[in-house]
Enzyme design. Structure first.
Site, mmCIF file in Angstrom:
data_model
loop_
_atom_site.group_PDB
_atom_site.id
_atom_site.type_symbol
_atom_site.label_atom_id
_atom_site.label_comp_id
_atom_site.label_asym_id
_atom_site.label_seq_id
_atom_site.Cartn_x
_atom_site.Cartn_y
_atom_site.Cartn_z
ATOM 1 N N CYS A 202 -9.686 -0.263 2.898
ATOM 2 C CA CYS A 202 -8.860 0.928 3.110
ATOM 3 C C CYS A 202 -9.621 2.147 2.604
ATOM 4 O O CYS A 202 -10.292 2.103 1.573
ATOM 5 C CB CYS A 202 -7.491 0.788 2.482
ATOM 6 N N GLU A 203 -9.501 3.227 3.377
ATOM 7 C CA GLU A 203 -10.287 4.410 3.036
ATOM 8 C C GLU A 203 -9.701 5.166 1.855
ATOM 9 O O GLU A 203 -10.342 6.058 1.314
ATOM 10 C CB GLU A 203 -10.404 5.341 4.247
ATOM 11 N N HIS A 204 -8.480 4.792 1.450
ATOM 12 C CA HIS A 204 -7.859 5.506 0.326
ATOM 13 C C HIS A 204 -8.348 4.988 -1.013
ATOM 14 O O HIS A 204 -8.532 5.756 -1.944
ATOM 15 C CB HIS A 204 -6.331 5.379 0.386
ATOM 16 N N HIS A 205 -8.488 3.664 -1.107
ATOM 17 C CA HIS A 205 -8.833 3.072 -2.409
ATOM 18 C C HIS A 205 -10.160 2.302 -2.380
ATOM 19 O O HIS A 205 -10.609 1.834 -3.421
ATOM 20 C CB HIS A 205 -7.721 2.105 -2.853
ATOM 21 N N GLN B 1 -5.497 0.877 9.000
ATOM 22 C CA GLN B 1 -5.226 -0.163 10.001
ATOM 23 C C GLN B 1 -4.866 0.439 11.355
ATOM 24 O O GLN B 1 -5.248 -0.081 12.406
ATOM 25 C CB GLN B 1 -4.111 -1.076 9.474
ATOM 26 N N HIS C 192 -2.859 -5.765 2.653
ATOM 27 C CA HIS C 192 -3.642 -4.728 1.987
ATOM 28 C C HIS C 192 -3.697 -5.010 0.492
ATOM 29 O O HIS C 192 -2.667 -4.967 -0.193
ATOM 30 C CB HIS C 192 -3.019 -3.349 2.262
ATOM 31 N N CYS D 76 -4.749 -3.212 -1.781
ATOM 32 C CA CYS D 76 -4.351 -2.061 -2.606
ATOM 33 C C CYS D 76 -2.846 -2.052 -2.838
ATOM 34 O O CYS D 76 -2.353 -1.370 -3.729
ATOM 35 C CB CYS D 76 -4.817 -0.737 -2.003
HETATM 36 N N1 LIG Z 1 -0.951 4.084 6.922
HETATM 37 C C1 LIG Z 1 -1.796 3.394 6.168
HETATM 38 N N2 LIG Z 1 -1.713 3.509 4.844
HETATM 39 C C2 LIG Z 1 -2.574 2.778 4.105
HETATM 40 C C3 LIG Z 1 -3.514 1.917 4.644
HETATM 41 N N3 LIG Z 1 -4.192 1.339 3.625
HETATM 42 C C4 LIG Z 1 -3.672 1.848 2.491
HETATM 43 N N4 LIG Z 1 -2.684 2.723 2.774
HETATM 44 C C5 LIG Z 1 -1.785 3.542 1.941
HETATM 45 O O1 LIG Z 1 -2.367 4.786 1.634
HETATM 46 C C6 LIG Z 1 -1.477 5.423 0.761
HETATM 47 C C7 LIG Z 1 -2.202 6.410 -0.128
HETATM 48 O O2 LIG Z 1 -1.177 7.034 -0.832
HETATM 49 P P1 LIG Z 1 -1.387 7.976 -2.114
HETATM 50 O O3 LIG Z 1 -0.030 8.292 -2.669
HETATM 51 O O4 LIG Z 1 -2.287 9.092 -1.769
HETATM 52 O O5 LIG Z 1 -2.210 7.005 -3.094
HETATM 53 P P2 LIG Z 1 -1.682 6.183 -4.360
HETATM 54 O O6 LIG Z 1 -1.099 7.108 -5.373
HETATM 55 O O7 LIG Z 1 -2.825 5.347 -4.843
HETATM 56 O O8 LIG Z 1 -0.526 5.299 -3.732
HETATM 57 P P3 LIG Z 1 0.071 3.897 -4.171
HETATM 58 O O9 LIG Z 1 -0.709 2.829 -3.465
HETATM 59 O O10 LIG Z 1 1.513 3.950 -3.694
HETATM 60 O O11 LIG Z 1 -0.042 3.778 -5.665
HETATM 61 C C8 LIG Z 1 -0.747 4.303 0.038
HETATM 62 O O12 LIG Z 1 0.608 4.364 0.405
HETATM 63 C C9 LIG Z 1 -1.405 3.021 0.603
HETATM 64 O O13 LIG Z 1 -0.501 1.933 0.678
HETATM 65 C C10 LIG Z 1 -3.567 1.812 6.045
HETATM 66 O O14 LIG Z 1 -4.376 1.094 6.642
HETATM 67 N N5 LIG Z 1 -2.691 2.568 6.763
HETATM 68 ZN ZN LIG Z 2 -5.512 1.457 -0.130
#
Ligand SMILES: Nc1nc2c(ncn2[C@@H]2O[C@H](COP(=O)(O)OP(=O)(O)OP(=O)(O)O)[C@@H](O)[C@H]2O)c(=O)[nH]1
Ligand SMILES: [Zn+2]
Length: 208
Positions: A96-99, A137, A165, A167
Protein backbone atom coordinates in the site's frame (compact mmCIF):
# COMPACT_ATOMS: atom_id res chain seq x y z
CA UNK A 1 16.61 -2.62 -22.52
CA UNK A 2 17.45 -2.36 -18.85
CA UNK A 3 18.01 -5.02 -16.22
CA UNK A 4 14.31 -5.31 -15.54
CA UNK A 5 13.05 -5.70 -19.11
CA UNK A 6 11.67 -8.77 -20.89
CA UNK A 7 8.63 -8.74 -18.61
CA UNK A 8 10.53 -11.12 -16.39
CA UNK A 9 10.64 -11.32 -12.62
CA UNK A 10 13.07 -14.20 -12.74
CA UNK A 11 16.75 -13.70 -12.17
CA UNK A 12 16.54 -11.69 -8.97
CA UNK A 13 18.83 -14.18 -7.32
CA UNK A 14 21.49 -12.82 -9.65
CA UNK A 15 23.51 -9.84 -8.46
CA UNK A 16 23.42 -8.12 -11.84
CA UNK A 17 19.64 -7.77 -11.68
CA UNK A 18 20.06 -4.99 -9.14
CA UNK A 19 21.16 -1.48 -9.93
CA UNK A 20 24.31 -1.25 -7.79
CA UNK A 21 24.23 2.54 -7.53
CA UNK A 22 20.65 2.47 -6.25
CA UNK A 23 21.47 -0.42 -3.89
CA UNK A 24 24.35 1.54 -2.33
CA UNK A 25 22.23 4.65 -1.80
CA UNK A 26 19.34 2.65 -0.36
CA UNK A 27 21.76 0.85 1.98
CA UNK A 28 22.90 4.17 3.45
CA UNK A 29 19.31 5.22 4.04
CA UNK A 30 18.28 1.90 5.60
CA UNK A 31 21.31 2.02 7.91
CA UNK A 32 20.17 5.45 9.09
CA UNK A 33 16.59 4.20 9.47
CA UNK A 34 17.67 1.24 11.60
CA UNK A 35 19.66 3.57 13.81
CA UNK A 36 16.72 5.98 14.14
CA UNK A 37 14.52 3.02 15.14
CA UNK A 38 16.88 2.38 18.05
CA UNK A 39 18.93 -0.50 16.65
CA UNK A 40 22.66 -1.07 16.90
CA UNK A 41 23.58 -1.17 13.22
CA UNK A 42 26.96 -2.71 14.01
CA UNK A 43 25.62 -5.84 15.68
CA UNK A 44 26.33 -8.99 13.74
CA UNK A 45 22.78 -9.88 12.76
CA UNK A 46 22.22 -6.46 11.19
CA UNK A 47 25.46 -6.00 9.29
CA UNK A 48 24.02 -7.18 5.98
CA UNK A 49 20.46 -6.01 6.67
CA UNK A 50 20.66 -2.64 4.85
CA UNK A 51 21.84 -4.44 1.72
CA UNK A 52 19.18 -7.15 2.06
CA UNK A 53 16.42 -4.57 2.52
CA UNK A 54 17.74 -2.45 -0.35
CA UNK A 55 17.48 -5.46 -2.66
CA UNK A 56 14.15 -6.64 -1.24
CA UNK A 57 12.61 -3.20 -1.83
CA UNK A 58 13.93 -3.08 -5.39
CA UNK A 59 12.35 -6.46 -6.02
CA UNK A 60 9.05 -5.44 -4.41
CA UNK A 61 8.84 -2.37 -6.65
CA UNK A 62 10.36 -3.76 -9.85
CA UNK A 63 7.06 -3.26 -11.66
CA UNK A 64 8.12 0.35 -12.30
CA UNK A 65 10.64 -1.04 -14.78
CA UNK A 66 8.17 -3.21 -16.67
CA UNK A 67 5.93 -2.14 -19.53
CA UNK A 68 2.66 -4.10 -19.19
CA UNK A 69 1.36 -3.15 -22.63
CA UNK A 70 4.57 -4.39 -24.19
CA UNK A 71 4.16 -7.65 -22.23
CA UNK A 72 0.68 -8.21 -23.73
CA UNK A 73 1.74 -7.14 -27.21
CA UNK A 74 4.65 -9.58 -27.10
CA UNK A 75 2.16 -12.47 -27.27
CA UNK A 76 -0.83 -11.08 -29.15
CA UNK A 77 -2.28 -13.65 -31.52
CA UNK A 78 -5.01 -13.37 -34.16
CA UNK A 79 -7.83 -15.77 -33.22
CA UNK A 80 -11.59 -15.94 -33.82
CA UNK A 81 -12.56 -17.23 -30.34
CA UNK A 82 -15.27 -14.95 -28.93
CA UNK A 83 -16.11 -16.57 -25.58
CA UNK A 84 -14.93 -15.50 -22.17
CA UNK A 85 -11.30 -16.23 -21.29
CA UNK A 86 -10.88 -16.28 -17.52
CA UNK A 87 -7.67 -16.56 -15.54
CA UNK A 88 -8.66 -16.76 -11.90
CA UNK A 89 -6.92 -16.99 -8.54
CA UNK A 90 -3.78 -15.18 -9.69
CA UNK A 91 -1.98 -14.59 -6.41
CA UNK A 92 -0.67 -11.11 -5.89
CA UNK A 93 1.56 -9.31 -3.44
CA UNK A 94 1.62 -5.54 -3.49
CA UNK A 95 2.38 -2.72 -1.09
CA UNK A 96 0.00 0.00 0.00
CA UNK A 97 1.29 3.41 -0.94
CA UNK A 98 0.18 4.90 2.37
CA UNK A 99 2.21 2.77 4.75
CA UNK A 100 4.47 0.73 2.45
CA UNK A 101 3.09 -2.38 4.12
CA UNK A 102 2.00 -5.40 2.04
CA UNK A 103 -1.44 -6.20 0.82
CA UNK A 104 -1.94 -9.61 -0.72
CA UNK A 105 -4.67 -11.74 -2.21
CA UNK A 106 -5.82 -12.82 -5.61
CA UNK A 107 -6.87 -11.35 -8.91
CA UNK A 108 -9.45 -12.77 -11.31
CA UNK A 109 -9.15 -11.48 -14.85
CA UNK A 110 -11.43 -12.17 -17.80
CA UNK A 111 -11.83 -10.83 -21.29
CA UNK A 112 -13.89 -11.61 -24.37
CA UNK A 113 -11.61 -11.53 -27.43
CA UNK A 114 -12.42 -9.51 -30.49
CA UNK A 115 -10.02 -10.87 -33.07
CA UNK A 116 -7.01 -11.14 -30.77
CA UNK A 117 -6.05 -13.27 -27.81
CA UNK A 118 -2.95 -13.06 -25.64
CA UNK A 119 -0.76 -15.68 -24.01
CA UNK A 120 -2.39 -16.73 -20.74
CA UNK A 121 0.77 -16.22 -18.72
CA UNK A 122 0.85 -12.62 -19.93
CA UNK A 123 -2.34 -11.93 -17.97
CA UNK A 124 -0.58 -13.01 -14.78
CA UNK A 125 2.51 -11.05 -15.81
CA UNK A 126 0.62 -7.77 -16.15
CA UNK A 127 -0.99 -8.35 -12.74
CA UNK A 128 2.57 -8.74 -11.44
CA UNK A 129 3.86 -5.68 -13.32
CA UNK A 130 1.24 -3.42 -11.73
CA UNK A 131 1.22 -5.10 -8.31
CA UNK A 132 4.97 -4.77 -7.81
CA UNK A 133 4.71 -1.05 -7.19
CA UNK A 134 3.33 1.16 -4.43
CA UNK A 135 -0.39 0.85 -4.98
CA UNK A 136 -3.94 1.24 -3.81
CA UNK A 137 -6.13 -1.73 -4.62
CA UNK A 138 -8.58 0.35 -6.62
CA UNK A 139 -5.93 1.74 -8.97
CA UNK A 140 -4.32 -1.68 -9.39
CA UNK A 141 -7.71 -3.09 -10.45
CA UNK A 142 -8.36 -0.35 -13.00
CA UNK A 143 -4.82 -0.39 -14.42
CA UNK A 144 -5.06 -4.12 -15.19
CA UNK A 145 -8.44 -3.60 -16.87
CA UNK A 146 -7.28 -0.63 -18.94
CA UNK A 147 -4.09 -2.33 -20.07
CA UNK A 148 -6.04 -5.27 -21.50
CA UNK A 149 -8.75 -3.06 -22.99
CA UNK A 150 -6.31 -0.72 -24.70
CA UNK A 151 -3.96 -3.43 -25.96
CA UNK A 152 -6.26 -6.24 -27.14
CA UNK A 153 -9.37 -4.08 -27.74
CA UNK A 154 -11.61 -6.98 -26.66
CA UNK A 155 -15.42 -6.99 -26.37
CA UNK A 156 -15.06 -6.62 -22.63
CA UNK A 157 -12.70 -6.94 -19.66
CA UNK A 158 -13.48 -7.87 -16.07
CA UNK A 159 -11.08 -7.64 -13.15
CA UNK A 160 -11.86 -8.52 -9.53
CA UNK A 161 -9.25 -8.34 -6.78
CA UNK A 162 -9.76 -9.75 -3.29
CA UNK A 163 -7.04 -8.66 -0.87
CA UNK A 164 -6.08 -8.40 2.78
CA UNK A 165 -4.24 -5.28 3.83
CA UNK A 166 -1.59 -5.82 6.48
CA UNK A 167 -1.74 -2.13 7.38
CA UNK A 168 -5.24 -2.92 8.68
CA UNK A 169 -4.15 -6.19 10.34
CA UNK A 170 -0.85 -5.60 12.12
CA UNK A 171 -1.31 -1.90 12.92
CA UNK A 172 -3.99 0.80 12.80
CA UNK A 173 -7.50 -0.60 13.14
CA UNK A 174 -6.12 -4.18 13.59
CA UNK A 175 -8.86 -6.15 11.85
CA UNK A 176 -7.45 -9.56 11.00
CA UNK A 177 -10.17 -11.00 8.80
CA UNK A 178 -11.42 -8.20 6.63
CA UNK A 179 -11.04 -8.76 2.90
CA UNK A 180 -11.42 -5.92 0.41
CA UNK A 181 -12.98 -6.66 -2.97
CA UNK A 182 -12.61 -4.29 -5.90
CA UNK A 183 -13.86 -4.70 -9.43
CA UNK A 184 -13.55 -2.99 -12.80
CA UNK A 185 -15.42 -3.83 -15.98
CA UNK A 186 -15.65 -2.72 -19.58
CA UNK A 187 -17.84 -3.54 -22.60
CA UNK A 188 -19.99 -6.65 -22.39
CA UNK A 189 -19.31 -7.05 -18.66
CA UNK A 190 -20.93 -3.65 -18.11
CA UNK A 191 -23.75 -3.82 -20.65
CA UNK A 192 -24.73 -7.47 -20.32
CA UNK A 193 -25.85 -8.62 -16.85
CA UNK A 194 -25.69 -12.29 -17.87
CA UNK A 195 -22.05 -12.01 -18.94
CA UNK A 196 -21.12 -10.24 -15.70
CA UNK A 197 -23.06 -12.80 -13.63
CA UNK A 198 -21.37 -15.68 -15.44
CA UNK A 199 -17.98 -14.16 -14.58
CA UNK A 200 -18.97 -13.65 -10.92
CA UNK A 201 -20.29 -17.22 -10.77
CA UNK A 202 -17.12 -18.65 -12.35
CA UNK A 203 -14.80 -16.87 -9.91
CA UNK A 204 -16.97 -18.08 -7.01
CA UNK A 205 -17.43 -14.61 -5.58
CA UNK A 206 -20.00 -14.50 -2.81
CA UNK A 207 -22.14 -11.39 -3.09
CA UNK A 208 -23.97 -10.58 0.15
N1 LIG B 1 -8.81 3.01 -0.61
C1 LIG B 1 -7.72 2.38 -0.18
N2 LIG B 1 -7.26 2.65 1.03
C2 LIG B 1 -6.16 1.97 1.44
C3 LIG B 1 -5.52 1.02 0.67
N3 LIG B 1 -4.47 0.53 1.39
C4 LIG B 1 -4.49 1.19 2.57
N4 LIG B 1 -5.52 2.07 2.61
C5 LIG B 1 -6.00 3.01 3.63
O1 LIG B 1 -5.36 4.26 3.52
C6 LIG B 1 -5.82 5.03 4.59
C7 LIG B 1 -4.81 6.08 4.98
O2 LIG B 1 -5.46 6.82 5.96
P1 LIG B 1 -4.75 7.89 6.92
O3 LIG B 1 -5.77 8.33 7.94
O4 LIG B 1 -4.09 8.93 6.11
O5 LIG B 1 -3.59 7.01 7.59
P2 LIG B 1 -3.54 6.36 9.05
O6 LIG B 1 -3.67 7.42 10.09
O7 LIG B 1 -2.30 5.54 9.12
O8 LIG B 1 -4.85 5.46 9.06
P3 LIG B 1 -5.20 4.14 9.87
O9 LIG B 1 -4.76 2.97 9.04
O10 LIG B 1 -6.71 4.20 10.02
O11 LIG B 1 -4.48 4.19 11.19
C8 LIG B 1 -6.18 4.03 5.68
O12 LIG B 1 -7.57 4.10 5.89
C9 LIG B 1 -5.80 2.66 5.06
O13 LIG B 1 -6.64 1.61 5.49
C10 LIG B 1 -6.04 0.75 -0.60
O14 LIG B 1 -5.54 -0.06 -1.39
N5 LIG B 1 -7.14 1.45 -0.99
ZN1 LIG C 1 -1.73 1.03 4.23
Amino acid sequence: MNDFDNGTIRGYEKEEKYNSEVTLKLMEHYKAILSLLGEDVEREGLLKTPERVAKAMQFLTHGYHLDPKEILNSAKFKEDYQQMVLVKDIELYSMCEHHMIPFYGKAHVAYIPNGYITGLSKIARIVEAYARRLQVQERLTVQIRDCIQETLKPLGVAVVIEASHMCMQMRGVQKQNSVTTTSAFTGAFLSNNKTREEFIHLIGLKLH
